[in-house]
Scaffold this active site. Sequence first.
Site: not given
Length: 421
Positions: A22-23, A117, A122, A307, A399
């Site tokens: 995903k990242n 999230c 951030r 994470d 997600r």
Amino acid sequence: MAKILVNNSGPLSGEVEISGAKNAVLPLLAATLLTEEECIIESVPALADVNVMKKMLSNYGAEVDDSIPKTVKVKAAQIVTVEGDPDLVQEMRASTMAMGPLLARCGRVVMPMPGGCTIGKRPIDLHLKGFKALGATVIEEDDKVILEAGPEGLKGDAIYLDFPSVGATENILMAATLAKGTTIIENAAKEPEIIDLANLLNKMGAKIKSAGTDMIRIEGVERLSGAFHEVIPDRIEAGTFMLAAAITRGQVHVKNGIPGHVRPIIAKLKECGVTVEVTSDGIYVDGRGDLVATDLKTLPYPGFPTDIQSPFMAFLTTVEGKSTVRETVFENRFMHVVELNRMGADITTENREAVIPGGKKLHGAKVRATDLRAGAAMVLAGLVATGTTEVSEIYHIERGYENFVGKFKALGADIMKVDED
């Protein structure tokens, strides 16, 4: 709304194949905005965030073809707008990844402030600092930021990041590919996802050296071309299933996981007494030994990943002895503690440190997925809790994890997704 129901499942066993990261895939898709030619991205996971990114690319004018499973073809022959759609941007923080490509190619970006999230502050100040160093004008308003390059476009410069931010490194990296002259990013993030992005950009004709180190050098080029690229496997998903084997005292082969990307997770599992073996095509995890507590501290890569902190904490509640977890990356990433305590974990927190007594017999409860990784932690806890665990707000999980319930079922988990009345 839907929820996930989990029952005590006994030791999980079998093989699970890890999806594309995903990242990694989100900045890879954003990078396709840098060229008029077609880019083909393979091993694309079916995730809610990926769907948002595809909609965003279409909003900017790109032709997006996802008719082939796990493959996305993007051709941004024309950019019809440089303004991000506020509704899409609010759904996903990674929407900011469009800033660098659009600024470099079009000379202007209007970006609403992003969502994502709620795991702490951030800010995008490091992104903006980088763009300013490249010669862009930055106008910050209450609900958006406006970026404009000078008349001659962006110009390379030396940029020092106060923190090795992954997003800022990626955004500046993409913008610098079309800037005039040389750009050096110091104190750059070193994550595998950074290397993956640089590999795609180099295939497109960029001149990037030393990605994966704390100093990246980019020689600007006049234009980029199309390219074909396969997304790396998701190291956080790999870590989640490694922990699924450990917490259930099972045996799972994490196929397609790259051992070098999860070294800190392997090290901490071994400290706890879990058997971890590198195979020819992945990682084998055996949690049947006598397990003990350990302490961990999250750090930027190559340190222990933030994470995986919440899933690892769920595991630590089940081993004998006291463990401590120190969170140094995000200041609000202990929201899952309240949910684990509903299940009998008895975790205490002070500032950025959590103390886990360990050896607790968890029981089923109604809990929330307070963020993406916390949702995975609740499911892991539910696998070993007595009774039924109901996990709500599972849109967070969807997600970032492809076929989450299906993969757990294939390992023997008593888990199902149901519609919530």
